[in-house]
Motif scaffolding. Structure first.
Motif, PDB file in Angstrom:
ATOM      1  N   PRO A 125       0.840  -1.197   0.000  1.00 22.31           N
ATOM      2  CA  PRO A 125       0.000   0.000   0.000  1.00 22.31           C
ATOM      3  C   PRO A 125       0.884   1.261   0.000  1.00 22.31           C
ATOM      4  O   PRO A 125       1.932   1.268   0.639  1.00 22.31           O
ATOM      5  CB  PRO A 125      -0.792  -0.112   1.299  1.00 22.31           C
ATOM      6  N   GLN A 127       0.532   3.921   1.458  1.00 24.54           N
ATOM      7  CA  GLN A 127       0.611   4.631   2.741  1.00 24.54           C
ATOM      8  C   GLN A 127       1.834   4.218   3.560  1.00 24.54           C
ATOM      9  O   GLN A 127       2.334   5.010   4.350  1.00 24.54           O
ATOM     10  CB  GLN A 127      -0.660   4.383   3.550  1.00 24.54           C
ATOM     11  N   ILE A 128       2.313   2.981   3.350  1.00 20.75           N
ATOM     12  CA  ILE A 128       3.471   2.548   4.129  1.00 20.75           C
ATOM     13  C   ILE A 128       4.727   3.299   3.656  1.00 20.75           C
ATOM     14  O   ILE A 128       5.720   3.381   4.355  1.00 20.75           O
ATOM     15  CB  ILE A 128       3.666   1.011   4.058  1.00 20.75           C
ATOM     16  N   MET A 130       4.450   6.531   2.418  1.00 24.44           N
ATOM     17  CA  MET A 130       4.145   7.952   2.313  1.00 24.44           C
ATOM     18  C   MET A 130       5.024   8.865   3.175  1.00 24.44           C
ATOM     19  O   MET A 130       5.680   9.765   2.660  1.00 24.44           O
ATOM     20  CB  MET A 130       2.670   8.180   2.654  1.00 24.44           C
ATOM     21  N   VAL A 131       5.040   8.618   4.481  1.00 21.81           N
ATOM     22  CA  VAL A 131       5.761   9.524   5.367  1.00 21.81           C
ATOM     23  C   VAL A 131       7.257   9.561   5.049  1.00 21.81           C
ATOM     24  O   VAL A 131       7.813  10.638   4.822  1.00 21.81           O
ATOM     25  CB  VAL A 131       5.481   9.172   6.853  1.00 21.81           C
ATOM     26  N   ARG A 134       7.919  11.202   1.536  1.00 19.25           N
ATOM     27  CA  ARG A 134       7.678  12.639   1.568  1.00 19.25           C
ATOM     28  C   ARG A 134       8.848  13.337   2.270  1.00 19.25           C
ATOM     29  O   ARG A 134       9.348  14.369   1.817  1.00 19.25           O
ATOM     30  CB  ARG A 134       6.379  12.911   2.311  1.00 19.25           C
ATOM     31  N   PHE A 219      -2.649  10.022  -5.819  1.00 22.96           N
ATOM     32  CA  PHE A 219      -2.143   9.995  -4.449  1.00 22.96           C
ATOM     33  C   PHE A 219      -0.781  10.690  -4.312  1.00 22.96           C
ATOM     34  O   PHE A 219      -0.604  11.596  -3.516  1.00 22.96           O
ATOM     35  CB  PHE A 219      -2.046   8.554  -3.954  1.00 22.96           C
ATOM     36  N   VAL A 223       0.582  14.117  -2.386  1.00 20.16           N
ATOM     37  CA  VAL A 223       1.529  13.978  -1.275  1.00 20.16           C
ATOM     38  C   VAL A 223       2.820  14.748  -1.549  1.00 20.16           C
ATOM     39  O   VAL A 223       3.392  15.360  -0.654  1.00 20.16           O
ATOM     40  CB  VAL A 223       1.839  12.482  -1.010  1.00 20.16           C
TER      41      VAL A 223
ATOM     42  N   ALA B 300      -6.589   3.573   4.107  1.00 21.47           N
ATOM     43  CA  ALA B 300      -5.702   4.358   3.242  1.00 21.47           C
ATOM     44  C   ALA B 300      -6.042   5.843   3.332  1.00 21.47           C
ATOM     45  O   ALA B 300      -5.158   6.705   3.360  1.00 21.47           O
ATOM     46  CB  ALA B 300      -5.809   3.882   1.798  1.00 21.47           C
ATOM     47  N   PHE B 301      -7.310   6.153   3.407  1.00 20.38           N
ATOM     48  CA  PHE B 301      -7.727   7.550   3.498  1.00 20.38           C
ATOM     49  C   PHE B 301      -7.441   8.109   4.889  1.00 20.38           C
ATOM     50  O   PHE B 301      -6.920   9.212   5.041  1.00 20.38           O
ATOM     51  CB  PHE B 301      -9.221   7.675   3.178  1.00 20.38           C
ATOM     52  N   MET B 303      -5.280   7.210   7.084  1.00 16.56           N
ATOM     53  CA  MET B 303      -3.848   7.402   7.306  1.00 16.56           C
ATOM     54  C   MET B 303      -3.386   8.722   6.715  1.00 16.56           C
ATOM     55  O   MET B 303      -2.710   9.519   7.352  1.00 16.56           O
ATOM     56  CB  MET B 303      -3.088   6.242   6.653  1.00 16.56           C
ATOM     57  N   TYR B 304      -3.789   8.949   5.471  1.00 20.26           N
ATOM     58  CA  TYR B 304      -3.393  10.189   4.795  1.00 20.26           C
ATOM     59  C   TYR B 304      -3.906  11.390   5.563  1.00 20.26           C
ATOM     60  O   TYR B 304      -3.185  12.361   5.792  1.00 20.26           O
ATOM     61  CB  TYR B 304      -3.947  10.180   3.361  1.00 20.26           C
ATOM     62  N   ALA B 307      -2.047  12.004   8.838  1.00 19.44           N
ATOM     63  CA  ALA B 307      -0.658  12.433   8.693  1.00 19.44           C
ATOM     64  C   ALA B 307      -0.531  13.801   8.023  1.00 19.44           C
ATOM     65  O   ALA B 307       0.395  14.549   8.306  1.00 19.44           O
ATOM     66  CB  ALA B 307       0.131  11.386   7.913  1.00 19.44           C
ATOM     67  N   LEU B 308      -1.451  14.132   7.138  1.00 19.93           N
ATOM     68  CA  LEU B 308      -1.286  15.386   6.389  1.00 19.93           C
ATOM     69  C   LEU B 308      -2.558  16.220   6.355  1.00 19.93           C
ATOM     70  O   LEU B 308      -2.954  16.716   5.316  1.00 19.93           O
ATOM     71  CB  LEU B 308      -0.898  15.082   4.934  1.00 19.93           C
ATOM     72  N   SER B 319       1.671   6.507  10.560  1.00 24.28           N
ATOM     73  CA  SER B 319       2.511   5.360  10.200  1.00 24.28           C
ATOM     74  C   SER B 319       1.988   4.080  10.844  1.00 24.28           C
ATOM     75  O   SER B 319       2.055   3.004  10.246  1.00 24.28           O
ATOM     76  CB  SER B 319       3.955   5.596  10.633  1.00 24.28           C
ATOM     77  N   ALA B 322      -0.649   2.892   8.697  1.00 27.86           N
ATOM     78  CA  ALA B 322      -0.060   2.348   7.471  1.00 27.86           C
ATOM     79  C   ALA B 322       0.494   0.952   7.721  1.00 27.86           C
ATOM     80  O   ALA B 322       0.378   0.064   6.865  1.00 27.86           O
ATOM     81  CB  ALA B 322       1.042   3.272   6.959  1.00 27.86           C
TER      82      ALA B 322
END
Lengths: 283, 346
Positions: A125, A127-128, A130-131, A134, A219, A223, B300-301, B303-304, B307-308, B319, B322
């Protein structure tokens, strides 16, 4: 062939089928046809609440599309999408030609393990990642730049492309490579002169697929970018949405414009596109 | 060493040995560039996410100070940001990660977070309903598997939704479902039958289903194309033989055709699961998680957003979400790899 070919059935059934086809297609695409209709309507109709009739404003033809191009950031978003998509496509395909060659031709310890690593990475995914991604992009000074997106996309798409390329190369006749080796051709030249020319169909398929995937990405665009200077069209259209809230005629025209490049790519390269997506669907 | 072997003017062994070493090194050289990219942007970030999930972090770094005039570096560090105003500390120009270690606390908080559970529940709904794309795709492919004039064009137009961006699909469907009686086309059509109007996306109990319906549109198209390709390869002799035995319709489909379509079905399952768990674009575009708080959210939503979002950047908590999503996905990835590994062995 299953189901039984329609030409073997009664004339009534045949005609019925021929009539049913366009009707089913109409039902299937009805939301899209509605948007196409929206995109050529006049703005006054929407402000008066006349969504489906044609009022005094009449039909606009291409006027809404013209406005999208002249009075919004749309051209810039489109250009950003091109600048992000094309290098990503080239980079990911180039890297995966090499990995596909390495994993498809050579037998060495860990071959399958490395291959599985690329495959698994392709399915994780977003999201794993993302942080850290970024943060990394920010640290490199590439946050809100097109380059930041390009580098990430190349890396991530390499997973899928490797799966594709390696399986493709696996299916090539090994004798070609063996014969070249007996002749004393270096490994690098085997890759360049023997294998690469045979990979043309795979390269074409991957180019179309990657183009579509990256063009349609939303996505990572939100981001890793935030300004009209770097945002691709998928993210830009949400900004556009804020600018033209409830101006459905302009929003519809904008969405259609955003969708055209991958759609054009698909219709031009249909054979390769489908070959790429259905890889493995036939054993 | 290499120069010694190549310079030897012998006819016998040196040449093959050089070849073998080249064959041993070549794959690694070919793998290297992609591996560097992949490790930097995919492998390492996965590990980092696990690590960050143990911290409370707002995504920022704080400036670091150096001790001068009797202040030690440690004292300046302890003073933290205030140190800038202390006379004995000087800005170094460096920044330090200012996350605070909280151990498993993010995970414990998830356990009591109602929005997390709503998101997880919605993920399950997505996963279950998304599977409708597979039989729906099969049905359309059977309907289209004929050779009549213009069939190629019909097939491409049925596949069309898949080529559109999810953003465009989301916009198209949110207009299709506009709430007023003569706004969205859906309500116009319902009106013809004397039903409606309905406000699908504005209603807590229906919004998620409205979004899933939008997602099923391209996903069904994808499954359809997988099955069309699969149907092309179905063995006509087996079909003929089964026909002679009197099999037809659903029986033929179930006992003769479907087993041969297994590779297509398998890929359809894989892409459908991944598609369902990755759902993010449609939710953001169609409802942005609403109506209300996170009623249509999925992991997924969520988490985003955690975080942001404008409510503050909670990178550690995000995280942790995630990581949960990753572990769920890993079950499927492991299954997929296991099948690939089995196929490789034969």
């Amino acid at each position: 062939m299953f189901p039984r070919p329609i030409e073997q059935s009664s004339p009534a059934l045949r005609i019925g089928y021929q009539l049913l086809l366009p009707f089913m297609l109409l039902v299937w695409l009805i939301p899209l046809l509605a948007v196409m209709f929206f995109s050529i309507k006049s703005g006054e109709d929407f402000t008066q609440g006349n969504y489906w009739g044609i009022g005094e404003g009449g039909l606009q033809g291409f006027a809404n599309y013209w406005m999208v191009f002249t009075e919004s950031d749309m051209p810039r978003y489109l250009w950003n999408s091109v600048v992000i998509t094309v290098p990503t496509m080239l980079g990911a395909v180039a890297l995966s030609c090499m990995t596909g060659f390495a994993l498809g031709v050579y037998r060495f310890k860990g071959n399958l393990l490395i291959f599985f690593m690329f495959v698994a990475g392709n399915f994780v995914p977003f999201q794993i990642l993302m942080v850290p991604v970024r943060d990394l992009t920010d640290q490199m000074g590439l946050y809100d730049t097109r380059m930041g997106l390009i580098l990430f996309h190349i890396a991530f798409q390499t997973g899928f492309c490797t799966l594709f390329m390696r399986n493709f190369i696996r299916a090539l006749p090994r004798e070609l490579i063996e014969a070249a080796r007996v002749e004393g051709v270096s490994e690098y030249r085997i890759f360049w002169y023997v294998v690469l020319p045979l990979m043309r169909p795979a390269i074409a398929a991957l180019c179309v697929l990657i183009f579509t995937f990256i063009w349609n990405d939303f996505f990572w665009a939100v981001v890793l970018t935030q300004s009209p200077e770097s945002q691709p069209v998928t993210a830009g259209i949400t900004a556009f949405n804020a600018q033209f809230r409830a101006m459905y005629h302009l929003m519809s025209a904008g969405s259609i414009v955003a969708a055209i490049p991958p759609v054009a790519m698909f219709f031009l390269m249909q054979k390769h596109f489908i070959a790429g997506l259905t890889l493995g669907a036939v054993k | 060493m290499a120069s010694v072997t190549t310079d030897t003017p012998m006819h016998s062994s040196p040449a093959p040995r050089r070849k073998i070493s080249q064959q041993a090194i070549a794959p690694w050289l070919f793998l290297l560039p992609a591996f560097i990219f992949f490790a930097t942007y995919v492998l390492y970030p996965i590990i980092q996410s696990f690590y960050i999930s143990l911290y409370e972090w707002n995504g920022l770094y704080s400036p670091q100070y150096r001790g001068i005039d009797g202040f030690t570096d440690q004292q300046c560090l302890d003073l933290g940001n205030r140190a800038g105003r202390e006379p004995g500390c000087e800005l170094t120009g460096d920044t330090v990660w200012n996350a605070e270690y909280v151990g498993m606390e993010n995970y414990r908080n998830l356990y009591t977070d109602p929005f997390f559970w709503t998101s997880l529940k919605n993920n399950v709904i997505w996963l279950l309903l998304y599977f409708l794309a597979i039989p729906a795709g099969l049905m359309i492919s059977l309907f289209l598997n004929q050779k009549v004039v213009g069939m190629r064009l019909y097939k491409s137009l049925f596949f069309f939704p898949f080529v559109l961006s999810q953003v465009v699909v989301g916009l198209v469907f949110s207009w299709f479902m506009l709430p007023g009686a003569d706004e969205g086309l859906l309500n116009v059509i319902l009106g013809w039958f004397g039903a409606g109007p309905v406000n699908i996306l504005g209603n807590n109990s229906t919004a998620t289903y409205g979004i899933i319906a939008a997602g099923l549109w391209p996903q069904t198209a994808y499954c359809m194309i997988l099955y069309l390709t699969g149907l092309n390869a179905v063995d006509p002799e087996q079909i003929e033989a089964a026909r002679l035995d009197g099999a037809k319709g659903p029986k033929m489909l179930w006992y003769v055709v479907l087993p041969q379509l297994w590779p297509a079905t398998f890929i359809a399952i894989v892409v459908t699961v991944i598609g369902a768990l990755r759902s993010f674009d449609l939710i953001t575009i169609m409802t942005n998680g609403g109506p209300g708080f996170y009623n249509t959210s999925v992991l997924a939503f969520y988490m985003y957003d955690v975080a942001l979002s404008e409510f503050g950047f909670r990178m550690g908590y995000g995280s942790a979400i995630a990581v949960i999503l990753f572990l769920i996905m890993m079950v499927y990835i492991a299954g997929f790899l296991w099948k690939m590994w089995r196929d490789e062995k034969v």
